[in-house]
Design an enzyme around this catalytic site. Structure first.
Site, short mmCIF file in Angstrom:
data_model
loop_
_atom_site.label_atom_id
_atom_site.label_comp_id
_atom_site.label_asym_id
_atom_site.label_seq_id
_atom_site.Cartn_x
_atom_site.Cartn_y
_atom_site.Cartn_z
N HIS A 74 49.82 2.25 14.23
CA HIS A 74 49.27 2.85 15.44
C HIS A 74 48.52 4.15 15.10
O HIS A 74 47.36 4.33 15.50
CB HIS A 74 50.42 3.15 16.42
CG HIS A 74 49.98 3.74 17.72
ND1 HIS A 74 50.17 3.11 18.93
CD2 HIS A 74 49.36 4.91 18.00
CE1 HIS A 74 49.67 3.87 19.88
NE2 HIS A 74 49.17 4.97 19.36
N GLU A 75 49.18 5.03 14.36
CA GLU A 75 48.55 6.32 14.04
C GLU A 75 47.40 6.15 13.06
O GLU A 75 46.36 6.80 13.19
CB GLU A 75 49.58 7.30 13.48
CG GLU A 75 50.74 7.63 14.42
CD GLU A 75 50.28 8.07 15.80
OE1 GLU A 75 49.21 8.68 15.92
OE2 GLU A 75 51.01 7.78 16.77
N HIS A 78 44.25 5.17 14.80
CA HIS A 78 43.56 6.29 15.43
C HIS A 78 42.63 6.98 14.44
O HIS A 78 41.48 7.29 14.75
CB HIS A 78 44.56 7.33 15.96
CG HIS A 78 45.15 6.97 17.30
ND1 HIS A 78 44.38 6.60 18.37
CD2 HIS A 78 46.43 6.92 17.73
CE1 HIS A 78 45.16 6.35 19.42
NE2 HIS A 78 46.41 6.52 19.05
ZN LIG Z 1 47.99 6.36 20.32
#
Ligand SMILES: [Zn+2]
Ligand SMILES: [Zn+2]
Length: 170
Positions: A74-75, A78
């Site tokens: 997830h990170e 980004h």
């Molecule tokens: Zn997020």
């Protein structure tokens, strides 16, 4: 508590995801620095301007598997999306696409982690009357879809107020 080996494994996973993305897009990407600070109820946050990812060490220790399968991709997504496309919506279609197509991971934005180990006092909820604080135990029940709470005065369901733009996984 989090140990050296844990940190090394997380770093390895971050680097592996980055080389995967790099192979996919055939352009060089800059691997972010990893930090380990408690960050409220967030599992992780990505600082795109400084190219840093912070993971919550307490939540990591209690949810290891979910970190490796979800929180880390997830990170990383980004950061990858930011380096590829610049300023775009945080969980927009670019981010979702990197998660699902490049990392083969469901594009989830929240987790049902047990927040008790964080030792927080309570969580903000809202009804028509204003804001009210629920205990961590009650908050956990709401997060697991086991219970809803209703305001005694206005009879509205109490809605969780996520701290600003923060959510469990940012
Ligand atoms: Zn997020
Ligand atoms: Zn009310």
């Amino acid at each position: 508590m989090i140990c050296k080996e844990d940190k090394a494994q997380v770093k390895q996973r971050v680097h592996a995801l980055f080389s995967q993305a790099q192979d996919h897009f055939s352009i060089p990407l800059t691997v972010p620095e990893i930090t380990w600070r408690r960050c409220g109820k967030n599992a992780g946050t990505a600082n795109l301007t400084t190219n840093k990812i912070n993971f919550n060490p307490v939540l990591f220790c209690h949810n290891r598997e979910a970190y490796f399968s979800d929180v880390i991709p997830h990170e990383v997504s980004h950061v990858v999306v930011h380096q590829l496309y610049g300023k775009v919506p945080p969980h927009g279609r670019q981010w979702q696409w990197v998660m699902t197509s490049v990392f083969d991971t469901p594009a989830k934005t929240t987790h049902n982690f047990d927040l008790t180990p964080l030792g927080l006092k309570g969580f903000s909820y809202q009804c028509a009357c204003g804001e009210i604080t629920l205990s961590v135990r009650r908050h956990n029940k709401v997060m697991r879809n086991q219970q809803q709470y209703i305001c005694r005065q206005c009879r509205n369901i109490l809605i969780y107020v996520e701290g600003g733009k923060h959510h469990n996984v940012e």
